[in-house]
Scaffold this motif. Sequence first.
Motif, PDB file in Angstrom:
ATOM      1  N   TRP A   1       0.710  -1.170  -0.075  1.00 22.81           N
ATOM      2  CA  TRP A   1      -0.058  -0.112   0.026  1.00 22.81           C
ATOM      3  C   TRP A   1       0.920   1.415  -0.088  1.00 22.81           C
ATOM      4  N   GLU A   2       0.338   2.350  -0.455  1.00 24.29           N
ATOM      5  CA  GLU A   2       0.833   3.558  -0.459  1.00 24.29           C
ATOM      6  C   GLU A   2      -0.239   4.729  -0.652  1.00 24.29           C
ATOM      7  N   VAL A   3       0.426   6.093  -0.226  1.00 24.64           N
ATOM      8  CA  VAL A   3      -0.628   7.142  -0.097  1.00 24.64           C
ATOM      9  C   VAL A   3       0.139   8.117  -1.330  1.00 24.64           C
ATOM     10  N   LYS A   4      -0.715   8.426  -2.449  1.00 22.55           N
ATOM     11  CA  LYS A   4      -0.373   9.341  -3.364  1.00 22.55           C
ATOM     12  C   LYS A   4      -1.337  10.853  -3.049  1.00 22.55           C
ATOM     13  N   VAL A   5      -0.468  11.824  -3.138  1.00 24.65           N
ATOM     14  CA  VAL A   5      -0.978  13.120  -2.854  1.00 24.65           C
ATOM     15  C   VAL A   5      -0.478  14.097  -4.126  1.00 24.65           C
ATOM     16  N   ASP A   6      -1.217  14.923  -4.705  1.00 21.02           N
ATOM     17  CA  ASP A   6      -0.696  15.891  -5.605  1.00 21.02           C
ATOM     18  C   ASP A   6      -0.221  17.283  -4.518  1.00 21.02           C
ATOM     19  N   ILE A   7       0.881  17.594  -4.804  1.00 16.68           N
ATOM     20  CA  ILE A   7       1.436  18.749  -4.307  1.00 16.68           C
ATOM     21  C   ILE A   7       1.604  20.212  -5.200  1.00 16.68           C
TER      22      ILE A   7
ATOM     23  N   ALA B   1       8.476  19.623  -0.765  1.00 14.58           N
ATOM     24  CA  ALA B   1       7.859  18.152  -1.239  1.00 14.58           C
ATOM     25  C   ALA B   1       9.274  17.500  -1.467  1.00 14.58           C
ATOM     26  N   GLN B   2       9.923  16.913  -0.647  1.00 15.72           N
ATOM     27  CA  GLN B   2      11.368  16.267  -0.915  1.00 15.72           C
ATOM     28  C   GLN B   2      11.251  15.002  -0.280  1.00 15.72           C
ATOM     29  N   PRO B   3      11.837  14.049  -0.833  1.00 19.37           N
ATOM     30  CA  PRO B   3      12.032  12.665  -0.257  1.00 19.37           C
ATOM     31  C   PRO B   3      12.437  12.705   1.322  1.00 19.37           C
ATOM     32  N   GLY B   4      11.776  12.144   1.858  1.00 21.15           N
ATOM     33  CA  GLY B   4      12.497  12.244   3.562  1.00 21.15           C
ATOM     34  C   GLY B   4      11.534  13.117   4.320  1.00 21.15           C
ATOM     35  N   GLN B   5      10.828  13.785   3.849  1.00 19.75           N
ATOM     36  CA  GLN B   5       9.843  14.950   4.423  1.00 19.75           C
ATOM     37  C   GLN B   5       9.266  14.265   5.314  1.00 19.75           C
TER      38      GLN B   5
ATOM     39  N   SER C   1       4.543   9.487   9.278  1.00 22.64           N
ATOM     40  CA  SER C   1       5.519   8.683   8.012  1.00 22.64           C
ATOM     41  C   SER C   1       6.269   9.816   7.462  1.00 22.64           C
ATOM     42  N   ARG C   2       6.845   9.631   6.235  1.00 22.32           N
ATOM     43  CA  ARG C   2       7.617  10.303   5.329  1.00 22.32           C
ATOM     44  C   ARG C   2       7.575  10.153   3.820  1.00 22.32           C
ATOM     45  N   ILE C   3       7.867  11.129   3.022  1.00 23.37           N
ATOM     46  CA  ILE C   3       7.617  11.079   1.862  1.00 23.37           C
ATOM     47  C   ILE C   3       8.629  10.054   1.186  1.00 23.37           C
ATOM     48  N   ALA C   4       8.420   9.187   0.393  1.00 19.23           N
ATOM     49  CA  ALA C   4       9.406   8.221  -0.380  1.00 19.23           C
ATOM     50  C   ALA C   4       9.928   8.776  -1.438  1.00 19.23           C
ATOM     51  N   THR C   5       8.912   9.294  -2.467  1.00 20.35           N
ATOM     52  CA  THR C   5       9.523   9.837  -3.710  1.00 20.35           C
ATOM     53  C   THR C   5       8.689  10.854  -4.329  1.00 20.35           C
ATOM     54  N   VAL C   6       9.232  11.580  -5.119  1.00 19.83           N
ATOM     55  CA  VAL C   6       8.307  12.750  -5.704  1.00 19.83           C
ATOM     56  C   VAL C   6       8.589  12.804  -7.243  1.00 19.83           C
ATOM     57  N   THR C   7       7.512  12.713  -8.093  1.00 19.30           N
ATOM     58  CA  THR C   7       7.782  12.692  -9.265  1.00 19.30           C
ATOM     59  C   THR C   7       8.339  14.025  -9.975  1.00 19.30           C
ATOM     60  N   GLN C   8       9.099  13.799 -10.986  1.00 20.23           N
ATOM     61  CA  GLN C   8       9.817  15.020 -11.497  1.00 20.23           C
ATOM     62  C   GLN C   8       9.039  15.903 -12.310  1.00 20.23           C
ATOM     63  N   ASN C   9       8.065  15.213 -12.853  1.00 16.87           N
ATOM     64  CA  ASN C   9       7.402  15.771 -14.124  1.00 16.87           C
ATOM     65  C   ASN C   9       6.156  16.754 -13.040  1.00 16.87           C
ATOM     66  N   ILE C  10       5.860  17.954 -13.785  1.00 24.70           N
ATOM     67  CA  ILE C  10       4.809  18.768 -13.105  1.00 24.70           C
ATOM     68  C   ILE C  10       3.612  18.778 -13.992  1.00 24.70           C
ATOM     69  N   ASN C  11       2.571  18.269 -13.495  1.00 23.42           N
ATOM     70  CA  ASN C  11       1.332  18.243 -14.347  1.00 23.42           C
ATOM     71  C   ASN C  11       0.995  19.369 -14.908  1.00 23.42           C
TER      72      ASN C  11
ATOM     73  N   ARG D   1      -0.522  22.114 -12.165  1.00 20.71           N
ATOM     74  CA  ARG D   1       0.612  22.514 -11.625  1.00 20.71           C
ATOM     75  C   ARG D   1       0.848  21.810 -10.464  1.00 20.71           C
ATOM     76  N   THR D   2       0.814  20.473 -10.489  1.00 21.11           N
ATOM     77  CA  THR D   2       1.282  19.792  -9.229  1.00 21.11           C
ATOM     78  C   THR D   2       2.197  18.598  -9.415  1.00 21.11           C
ATOM     79  N   VAL D   3       2.955  18.127  -8.587  1.00 22.87           N
ATOM     80  CA  VAL D   3       3.998  17.048  -8.507  1.00 22.87           C
ATOM     81  C   VAL D   3       3.262  16.118  -7.704  1.00 22.87           C
ATOM     82  N   THR D   4       3.611  14.824  -7.878  1.00 20.39           N
ATOM     83  CA  THR D   4       3.005  13.626  -7.125  1.00 20.39           C
ATOM     84  C   THR D   4       3.753  13.141  -5.900  1.00 20.39           C
ATOM     85  N   ALA D   5       3.291  13.305  -4.528  1.00 20.49           N
ATOM     86  CA  ALA D   5       4.445  12.726  -3.750  1.00 20.49           C
ATOM     87  C   ALA D   5       3.693  11.285  -3.221  1.00 20.49           C
ATOM     88  N   ILE D   6       4.544  10.425  -2.915  1.00 20.49           N
ATOM     89  CA  ILE D   6       4.225   8.822  -2.553  1.00 20.49           C
ATOM     90  C   ILE D   6       4.851   8.692  -1.309  1.00 20.49           C
ATOM     91  N   VAL D   7       3.997   8.275  -0.226  1.00 21.49           N
ATOM     92  CA  VAL D   7       4.149   7.796   1.011  1.00 21.49           C
ATOM     93  C   VAL D   7       3.960   6.245   0.949  1.00 21.49           C
TER      94      VAL D   7
END
Length: 379
Positions: free
Chosen positions: A227-233, A241-245, A260-270, A274-280
């Motif tokens: 499981w994971e949590v996805k959120v648009d920032i 919005a940085q990994p480890g935050q 918890s903490r952010i595992a990864t953040v997508t590089q591409n901006i939608n 105008r968001t990036v997706t962070a994954i927990v």
Amino acid sequence: MKSPYVALAVSLVLLSCSSHSKPESLSLEEKKRRLEKLRQEALNLQSQIQELEQAIQAEDSTYGQSKKVAVGYTVVKPRAFASYIELQGNIDNRQTVTLTAKIPAPITRIYVQEGQFVAAGQLLAEQDAEVLRKNLAEVMTRLELARTLYEKQKKLYEEGIGAEVQYLTAKNNKEALEATVATLQEQLRNAQIRAPFAGRVDAVLIRVGELASPGLPAFRLIQPTQWEVKVDIPEAYLRIAQPGQPVEVHIPDLGLSFLSRIATVTQNINPLNRTVTAIVREIPSAYQAQLHPNLIAYVRIAQTTFPQALVVPIEAVQFQDTAAYVYVVQGGLARRKAVQVVATQGGEVAVTGLSVGDTVVTVGASTLADGQPVLPRTL
């Protein structure tokens, strides 16, 4: 503290003034002497008034209280404070697959049901493969004969008796039939739908007798620990919005909250929002069995953190145009004090301009005036 004695003092001063000549008829030196005399008389009267008030209050503690405005208050102390942004995300499972049949054929048997846990490679369903089995049985019979002929031709050829053409023909016939058997066996395996990994059967999408074909969903399988949590920032918050935050996740429908903490953040901006997706991905194992794909989750991320801040309730802060101020109780009076708001979170505000130990009015501040007598109480 205002008192009827103040009015008396003013009256006496005015009376004293009226008993003298008009100021315009006096010389400059006479005016100065008279002003100094009146000031001294006013000080003496004020001193007498205060002595009388203190004497009265010593015998009657409620004297004068009705003239004070009761207000709620807080004593300012330094403490940790953080402001957050809260964003809506959703629960996702990164190993959820929809299984389909590999060949077009009716379903003859289903071995699992929804909610069942299965092992990797476990048989989920079978398709009608009777024709393939008959073909395989026929080819196996022919292969058995071909192998016998091949062995005989090989022996004769090695002894120099048989012709090479007969030997090669027998060999080719045997190998062709072996390839046909392998193909038919693979087709028989393709008539079985198996679990590609260990997981839970989330949905059975076919029934016995229905035609299953490649591309048509048959089963949905979920790996229950992925499981994971996805959120648009929004891009305005890319700096946090940085990994480890560190983040705080709240799932209201289940009443679950965890850090918890952010595992990864997508590089591409939608480009659409105008968001990036962070994954927990760090989710307590005790909660994972309760999760569902697409469940709403709220993610709080700290914008600013203060290890030591002076914090007051938001209702204590008043504004005149864009200037912020609070009322501080000093000597029984509400004194207006300018502050600067540095961060806001919920119903609290971190400010500068106050001192540790200040008594700040929190209830009733909007009706006060600078210098107004107040009575701080726990309201």
